[in-house]
Design a protein around this motif. Structure first.
Motif, PDB file in Angstrom:
ATOM      1  N   LYS A  95       0.767  -1.370   0.070  1.00 20.96           N
ATOM      2  CA  LYS A  95      -0.118  -0.116  -0.105  1.00 20.96           C
ATOM      3  C   LYS A  95       0.993   1.301   0.051  1.00 20.96           C
ATOM      4  O   LYS A  95       1.812   1.459   0.932  1.00 20.96           O
ATOM      5  CB  LYS A  95      -1.102  -0.014   1.076  1.00 20.96           C
ATOM      6  CG  LYS A  95      -1.880  -1.218   1.191  1.00 20.96           C
ATOM      7  CD  LYS A  95      -2.854  -0.997   2.415  1.00 20.96           C
ATOM      8  CE  LYS A  95      -3.927  -2.075   2.436  1.00 20.96           C
ATOM      9  NZ  LYS A  95      -4.887  -2.036   3.628  1.00 20.96           N
ATOM     10  N   GLY A  96       0.484   2.129  -0.852  1.00 20.90           N
ATOM     11  CA  GLY A  96       1.215   3.399  -1.108  1.00 20.90           C
ATOM     12  C   GLY A  96       2.677   3.218  -1.412  1.00 20.90           C
ATOM     13  O   GLY A  96       3.800   4.052  -0.960  1.00 20.90           O
ATOM     14  N   GLY A  97       3.154   2.119  -2.030  1.00 21.71           N
ATOM     15  CA  GLY A  97       4.556   1.770  -2.279  1.00 21.71           C
ATOM     16  C   GLY A  97       5.209   1.288  -1.087  1.00 21.71           C
ATOM     17  O   GLY A  97       6.659   1.417  -1.185  1.00 21.71           O
ATOM     18  N   ASP A 129       8.598 -11.190  -9.270  1.00 23.01           N
ATOM     19  CA  ASP A 129       8.799 -10.006  -9.697  1.00 23.01           C
ATOM     20  C   ASP A 129       8.099  -9.105  -8.562  1.00 23.01           C
ATOM     21  O   ASP A 129       7.581  -9.506  -7.770  1.00 23.01           O
ATOM     22  CB  ASP A 129       8.132  -9.578 -11.079  1.00 23.01           C
ATOM     23  CG  ASP A 129       8.446 -10.382 -12.267  1.00 23.01           C
ATOM     24  OD1 ASP A 129       9.784 -10.732 -12.054  1.00 23.01           O
ATOM     25  OD2 ASP A 129       7.960 -10.740 -13.268  1.00 23.01           O
ATOM     26  N   ASN A 130       8.432  -7.808  -8.748  1.00 27.60           N
ATOM     27  CA  ASN A 130       7.651  -6.691  -7.950  1.00 27.60           C
ATOM     28  C   ASN A 130       8.132  -6.810  -6.388  1.00 27.60           C
ATOM     29  O   ASN A 130       7.193  -6.876  -5.668  1.00 27.60           O
ATOM     30  CB  ASN A 130       6.081  -6.924  -8.007  1.00 27.60           C
ATOM     31  CG  ASN A 130       5.649  -5.410  -7.785  1.00 27.60           C
ATOM     32  OD1 ASN A 130       6.114  -4.271  -7.635  1.00 27.60           O
ATOM     33  ND2 ASN A 130       4.264  -5.447  -7.046  1.00 27.60           N
ATOM     34  N   CYS A 131       9.353  -6.941  -6.185  1.00 29.27           N
ATOM     35  CA  CYS A 131       9.745  -7.070  -4.700  1.00 29.27           C
ATOM     36  C   CYS A 131      10.108  -5.778  -4.230  1.00 29.27           C
ATOM     37  O   CYS A 131      11.399  -5.413  -4.614  1.00 29.27           O
ATOM     38  CB  CYS A 131      10.651  -8.179  -4.466  1.00 29.27           C
ATOM     39  SG  CYS A 131      10.230  -9.835  -5.064  1.00 29.27           S
ATOM     40  N   ARG A 132       9.454  -5.065  -3.410  1.00 30.53           N
ATOM     41  CA  ARG A 132      10.092  -3.815  -2.931  1.00 30.53           C
ATOM     42  C   ARG A 132      10.490  -4.220  -1.359  1.00 30.53           C
ATOM     43  O   ARG A 132       9.804  -4.506  -0.443  1.00 30.53           O
ATOM     44  CB  ARG A 132       8.928  -2.798  -2.981  1.00 30.53           C
ATOM     45  CG  ARG A 132       9.411  -1.181  -2.658  1.00 30.53           C
ATOM     46  CD  ARG A 132       8.329  -0.297  -2.647  1.00 30.53           C
ATOM     47  NE  ARG A 132       7.780  -0.169  -4.083  1.00 30.53           N
ATOM     48  CZ  ARG A 132       8.303   0.276  -5.084  1.00 30.53           C
ATOM     49  NH1 ARG A 132       9.477   1.184  -4.807  1.00 30.53           N
ATOM     50  NH2 ARG A 132       7.689   0.646  -6.115  1.00 30.53           N
ATOM     51  N   ASP A 135      14.449  -0.456   1.773  1.00 24.21           N
ATOM     52  CA  ASP A 135      14.955   0.641   1.300  1.00 24.21           C
ATOM     53  C   ASP A 135      14.336   1.416   0.107  1.00 24.21           C
ATOM     54  O   ASP A 135      14.496   2.503  -0.282  1.00 24.21           O
ATOM     55  CB  ASP A 135      16.474   0.373   0.968  1.00 24.21           C
ATOM     56  CG  ASP A 135      16.414  -0.445  -0.311  1.00 24.21           C
ATOM     57  OD1 ASP A 135      15.238  -0.980  -0.688  1.00 24.21           O
ATOM     58  OD2 ASP A 135      17.321  -0.897  -0.848  1.00 24.21           O
ATOM     59  N   GLY A 136      13.059   0.888  -0.282  1.00 23.20           N
ATOM     60  CA  GLY A 136      12.036   1.380  -1.213  1.00 23.20           C
ATOM     61  C   GLY A 136      12.450   1.164  -2.398  1.00 23.20           C
ATOM     62  O   GLY A 136      11.799   1.318  -3.415  1.00 23.20           O
ATOM     63  N   LYS A 137      13.678   0.193  -2.749  1.00 27.23           N
ATOM     64  CA  LYS A 137      13.794  -0.246  -3.969  1.00 27.23           C
ATOM     65  C   LYS A 137      13.234  -1.331  -4.537  1.00 27.23           C
ATOM     66  O   LYS A 137      13.004  -2.069  -3.818  1.00 27.23           O
ATOM     67  CB  LYS A 137      15.374  -0.268  -4.039  1.00 27.23           C
ATOM     68  CG  LYS A 137      16.033  -0.797  -5.396  1.00 27.23           C
ATOM     69  CD  LYS A 137      17.355  -0.891  -5.466  1.00 27.23           C
ATOM     70  CE  LYS A 137      18.230  -1.274  -6.953  1.00 27.23           C
ATOM     71  NZ  LYS A 137      19.601  -1.523  -6.885  1.00 27.23           N
ATOM     72  N   LEU A 138      12.792  -1.330  -5.901  1.00 25.15           N
ATOM     73  CA  LEU A 138      12.319  -2.388  -6.797  1.00 25.15           C
ATOM     74  C   LEU A 138      13.233  -3.432  -7.011  1.00 25.15           C
ATOM     75  O   LEU A 138      13.996  -2.955  -7.619  1.00 25.15           O
ATOM     76  CB  LEU A 138      11.224  -1.941  -7.591  1.00 25.15           C
ATOM     77  CG  LEU A 138       9.864  -2.849  -7.932  1.00 25.15           C
ATOM     78  CD1 LEU A 138       9.240  -2.939  -6.756  1.00 25.15           C
ATOM     79  CD2 LEU A 138       9.114  -2.188  -8.996  1.00 25.15           C
TER      80      LEU A 138
END
Length: 485
Positions: A95-97, A129-132, A135-138
């Motif tokens: 949620k919310g990045g 895929d899509n593992c954030r 540290d906020g990095k994808l």
């Protein structure tokens, strides 16, 4: 995607050590080595399969399934369809990045309890895929599952790392057929070669003691010394065998109990390896000592945080795998290691006193042949009826709380299909009724802690992981203060 046809399919008898690991699967613990690698940018499924085809499937064990008959178990080579072994999936966005690391950890825990297909070679990889991260990095995650009967953690880390390049645009460096064949030699041959491991005293049973003594029997002046050397080695082996089989159970804590098979996984962000080296030098200890002491401190803090009374003499025994291979660029597949019982002084409150006690206990292990004795026990178990093996392994499992591995990885960045490997973590399986596994892996200037726990014992492994760094920072602070009393 089928692997390229190869001329003829071979069949090879499985060693007794590998057979022992094959038969250790239970409802509470599956004998899988599980790893997670975080890639800086996504790689395609095709790119991953190409790397597997050229650098992974050259090893026969990864294209062989296990077949068993009345005479034992065998490696049966077969055609491999990589679609059976490479699974592509993705995580839902936070949620919310926000970080979705908990979802990735939950997926790893779920896969840790799912058995591999026995009709196929016993390994599988999941490209996620899509593992954030925190540290906020994808990033993209690569989850690896390999049955322990194929090889131990040291060998598998080496083979897995060989899939990667040293530069983003490096050309193919597939191992030669000769190198691949050499990596699959019978690991039992390594018993008669030098034991090389940081955790135990280096010994050379073949050349330094037995072979040299036999070839020098005609020299009567040297005969007494040779006989003494053989006697000392045999005496130490016998003493360590007695210690291994008669050790008492460690302190009962909430970390001990019967596992139910549902797993939880967590791992830390990397600590700077250079900082760990500096602190170890400041205290006159090894890097291993500092890391093990941090583990002891984290377990103590977790138990105290749960309201448990941690007595001064509280000890937690961890079984530490020790590599018994001859030092070589080419890692041998198979299992060639022994388990050394290290007792962590969890009851000691002072971080420096705890560190020095860990150093003392580690030094005692360095003078023993316990790892060699433990590997010999595994070989015997693999040749016994399965029920007997289970009873003996459960006897040893009751003596310990956790399995802990510490494997050094490469200290330069690695790449696959142009994507950099940012982080790497793995877990070795726990046998019998052991429900805790701790892993330490260093890579590219960082060192990470990981833990896998059974649901019946610990449902919040993050609560342990988050305590490793603070325990290390205590040692840093006290080193800077210079008052260790």
């Amino acid at each position: 995607m089928l692997s390229k046809p190869r001329s003829g399919f071979s069949r090879k008898k499985m060693s007794t050590v590998d057979t022992a690991w094959l038969r250790m699967d239970s409802d509470g613990n599956l004998m899988m080595i599980v790893g997670v690698s975080m890639l800086s940018k996504p790689v395609s499924v095709t790119g991953l399969k190409q790397a597997l085809e050229s650098r992974f499937l050259v090893y026969k064990r990864f294209r062989s399934r296990v077949v068993s008959d009345l005479s034992g178990s065998w490696w049966q080579e077969q055609e491999v369809d990589l679609d059976d072994h490479v699974i592509h999936t993705a995580l839902a966005s936070g949620k919310g990045g926000a970080s979705n690391k908990p979802a990735l950890q939950a997926l790893v825990g779920k896969l840790s309890q799912e058995p591999l297909n026995p009709e196929k070679p016993l390994w599988q990889m999941h490209l996620v895929d899509n593992c954030r991260g925190e540290d906020g990095k994808l990033r993209q995650a690569l989850i690896i599952r390999i049955h322990h009967c194929i090889a131990d953690g040291v060998a598998l880390v080496g083979v897995f790392m060989s899939m990667f390049d040293k530069t983003p645009d490096e050309k193919d460096h597939s191992p030669s057929p000769r190198a691949a064949a050499a990596a699959e030699e019978n690991p039992w041959e390594q018993i008669m070669l030098p034991v090389t491991a940081a955790s135990i005293k280096a010994i050379d049973l073949s050349s330094n003691v037995f072979i040299k003594s036999m070839t020098m029997m005609t020299d009567l002046d040297k005969l007494p010394g040779q006989i003494t050397a053989i006697g000392q080695t045999a005496g130490q082996l016998a003493m360590d065998a007695v210690k291994l089989t008669t050790m008492e159970e460690d302190t009962p804590t909430r970390l001990k109990g019967k596992p139910n098979g549902r797993k939880h996984v967590s791992w830390s962000e990397p600590l700077p390896l250079a900082e760990v080296k500096a602190i170890s030098k400041a205290y006159g200890c090894s890097i291993n000592d500092v890391l093990m002491a941090s583990v002891a401190g984290a377990l103590r803090a977790y138990l105290k945080g749960k309201g448990d009374d941690v007595a001064h003499d509280c000890d937690v025994r961890v079984m530490v795998p020790v590599n018994l291979r001859k030092s070589s660029r080419q890692q041998k597949l198979g299992n060639a290691f022994g388990l050394v019982p290290l007792v962590l002084p969890v009851g000691l409150e002072n971080p420096v006193a705890r560190l020095f006690e860990v150093r003392h206990r580690m030094n005692e292990l360095k003078g023993s042949y316990t790892a060699l004795v433990a590997m010999s026990v595994l070989g015997v178990l693999g040749a016994t009826p399965r029920q007997v093996q289970n009873e003996i392994q459960n006897y040893f499992a009751r003596k310990a709380t956790a399995v802990m591995s510490n494997v050094p990885g490469p200290q330069q960045p690695l790449y696959i299909a142009g994507s950099q490997l940012d982080q790497c973590m793995f877990w070795v399986p726990q046998s019998g009724d052991i429900g805790i596994g701790v892993s330490i892996l260093s890579y590219n200037g960082g060192v990470q802690f990981g833990i896998v726990t059974d649901d019946a014992l610990v449902q919040d492994p993050d609560n342990i992981i988050k305590r490793f760094a603070p325990e290390f920072e205590k040692l840093v602070l006290l080193a800077l203060m210079g008052d260790w009393d």
